[in-house]
Design a protein around this motif. Structure first.
Motif, PDB file in Angstrom:
ATOM      1  N   LYS A  11     -15.892  14.494 -15.590  1.00 53.67           N
ATOM      2  CA  LYS A  11     -16.926  13.765 -14.590  1.00 53.67           C
ATOM      3  C   LYS A  11     -18.303  14.398 -14.900  1.00 53.67           C
ATOM      4  N   HIS A  18     -24.621  19.491  -3.901  1.00 53.18           N
ATOM      5  CA  HIS A  18     -24.919  20.298  -2.758  1.00 53.18           C
ATOM      6  C   HIS A  18     -25.444  19.507  -1.380  1.00 53.18           C
ATOM      7  N   GLY A 101     -18.319  22.556 -14.348  1.00 48.84           N
ATOM      8  CA  GLY A 101     -18.841  21.416 -13.377  1.00 48.84           C
ATOM      9  C   GLY A 101     -18.429  20.041 -13.979  1.00 48.84           C
ATOM     10  N   SER A 145     -16.606  19.062  -1.528  1.00 47.54           N
ATOM     11  CA  SER A 145     -16.836  17.815  -0.802  1.00 47.54           C
ATOM     12  C   SER A 145     -15.911  16.816  -1.159  1.00 47.54           C
ATOM     13  N   THR A 188     -18.706  27.160  -8.680  1.00 53.34           N
ATOM     14  CA  THR A 188     -19.253  26.450  -7.518  1.00 53.34           C
ATOM     15  C   THR A 188     -19.094  26.954  -6.261  1.00 53.34           C
ATOM     16  N   GLY A 273     -22.806  22.346  -9.626  1.00 54.21           N
ATOM     17  CA  GLY A 273     -23.341  23.613  -8.671  1.00 54.21           C
ATOM     18  C   GLY A 273     -24.531  24.033  -9.003  1.00 54.21           C
TER      19      GLY A 273
HETATM   20  O1  PMV Z   1     -19.983  22.083 -10.177  1.00 55.50           O
HETATM   21  P1  PMV Z   1     -19.369  20.848  -9.905  1.00 55.50           P
HETATM   22  O2  PMV Z   1     -19.522  19.734 -10.844  1.00 55.50           O
HETATM   23  O3  PMV Z   1     -18.026  21.195  -9.556  1.00 55.50           O
HETATM   24  O4  PMV Z   1     -20.068  20.276  -8.553  1.00 55.50           O
HETATM   25  C1  PMV Z   1     -20.377  20.877  -7.398  1.00 55.50           C
HETATM   26  C2  PMV Z   1     -20.772  19.870  -6.715  1.00 55.50           C
HETATM   27  C3  PMV Z   1     -21.299  20.469  -5.110  1.00 55.50           C
HETATM   28  O5  PMV Z   1     -22.025  19.444  -4.573  1.00 55.50           O
HETATM   29  C4  PMV Z   1     -22.276  21.560  -5.335  1.00 55.50           C
HETATM   30  C5  PMV Z   1     -20.169  20.966  -4.065  1.00 55.50           C
HETATM   31  C6  PMV Z   1     -19.180  20.100  -4.002  1.00 55.50           C
HETATM   32  O6  PMV Z   1     -17.997  20.238  -3.643  1.00 55.50           O
HETATM   33  O7  PMV Z   1     -19.442  18.835  -3.803  1.00 55.50           O
END
Ligand code: PMV
Length: 309
Positions: A11, A18, A101, A145, A188, A273
């Motif tokens: 994804k 954030h 990410g 989240s 993250t 992140g």
């Molecule tokens: O780094 P990723 O793709 O796992 O995304 C983190 C997204 C944040 O909004 C920074 C944290 C979250 O839990 O949504």
């Protein structure tokens, strides 16, 4: 020998990272060119459940390594189905880069859960699979989240608001993205923690930034659903500007973003992140190769491409 296969995509977050942690909307899409796969085979009597991920050098036994994300996933599936541990071997393969990410952890868990449930004669609906994978994500990421497990388990573009019913959408006019990896591992949990500390010091200032990001996510969804791809580049630029204010960008991300824009991309921003990990660039069939080469010349360690539909 009976073999069951489960898969899940990677994804990427398009808008709203954030801010989504603070209740604002975010948009994420599956990356079908990157997949995690799990295969379940019959085992020998008495061996219990073994999970192997040869690419990661992992060989886990459910009975002996109960705390690992993969064994936690398997146990949650067994608990959910009310079934005892089977004598079986689960083999995992994934071409989703880890800790960058792109949702590798959630995708591997989802593929494993799907394959194990199938082997045991069940199928887990997307909503329940997503809740199960979220439990696993919490073990490793603190308080995520929930956007990763949602987009990966539904395998559709999602408009995600924390603790709200999931909304999926589709692009009226498909568009292409390049995903450029800085090669810098950036957990993250660390960037989310840093933003949280800053927010605690000055809530009013940060909540204003989060709300502005939320508005961008809303406008971006509208533009995507109306097929107005030209609006996305400027929205990416505004979102990136606000992410800079959250102090989650870094020199390497900025370098890749600038390289993509100079090579003709109509928009570029960090994704996820930040402070490392990946950036995304909005490209067309005409400039895709040029932007890809520019990203590689600017130091991207990998460039993936995906079409949002
Ligand atoms: O780094 P990723 O793709 O796992 O995304 C983190 C997204 C944040 O909004 C920074 C944290 C979250 O839990 O949504």
């Amino acid at each position: 020998m009976t073999t069951y296969r489960g898969t899940a995509p990677g994804k990427v977050i398009l808008f709203g990272e954030h801010a989504v942690v603070y209740g604002q909307p975010a948009l994420a899409v599956p990356v079908h060119d990157l997949t995690a796969e799990a295969f379940v085979h019959d085992g020998s009597p008495g061996q219990g459940l073994i999970i192997q991920a040869l690419d990661l050098g992992l060989h886990l036994s459910l009975a002996e390594e109960a705390a690992h994300a993969l064994t936690v996933t398997a146990q949650l599936v067994l608990d959910k189905l009310g079934l005892p541990e089977p004598d079986a071997l689960i083999r995992i393969h994934s071409d989703i880069p880890i800790a960058s990410g792109l949702g590798s952890g959630a995708a591997v868990s989802a593929a494993l859960a799907r394959a194990l449930a199938g082997y045991l004669g069940h199928s887990i609906p997307a909503s329940e699979l997503s809740a199960l994978v979220y439990e696993v994500e919490k073990v490793h990421h603190g308080t995520p989240s929930g956007i990763d497990n949602s987009v990966i388990c539904y395998s559709k573009p999602v408009y995600f608001i924390r603790e709200k019913a999931l909304d999926t959408f589709h692009a009226k006019v498909p568009f292409q993205l390049l995903i450029g990896d800085t090669g810098i591992a950036s957990p993250t949990r660390t960037t989310v923690g840093a933003v949280c500390e800053a927010w605690q010091r000055d809530p009013a200032r940060y909540e204003k930034i989060f709300a502005s990001i939320g508005q961008i996510s809303q406008q971006a969804r509208q533009a995507i659903e109306q097929g107005d791809v030209d609006r996305l580049g400027p929205l990416m630029a505004s979102n990136q500007n606000l992410l800079r204010q959250l102090d989650v960008s870094c020199e390497e991300l900025e370098h890749l973003i600038a390289a993509a824009l100079s090579a003709g991309a109509s928009g570029a921003k960090l994704s996820g992140g930040g402070r490392g990990g990946n950036m995304i660039a909005l490209v067309s069939s005409e400039n895709r190769v040029q932007v890809r080469d520019a990203l590689l010349n600017a130091g991207a360690v990998r460039v993936h491409s995906t079409t949002v539909r």
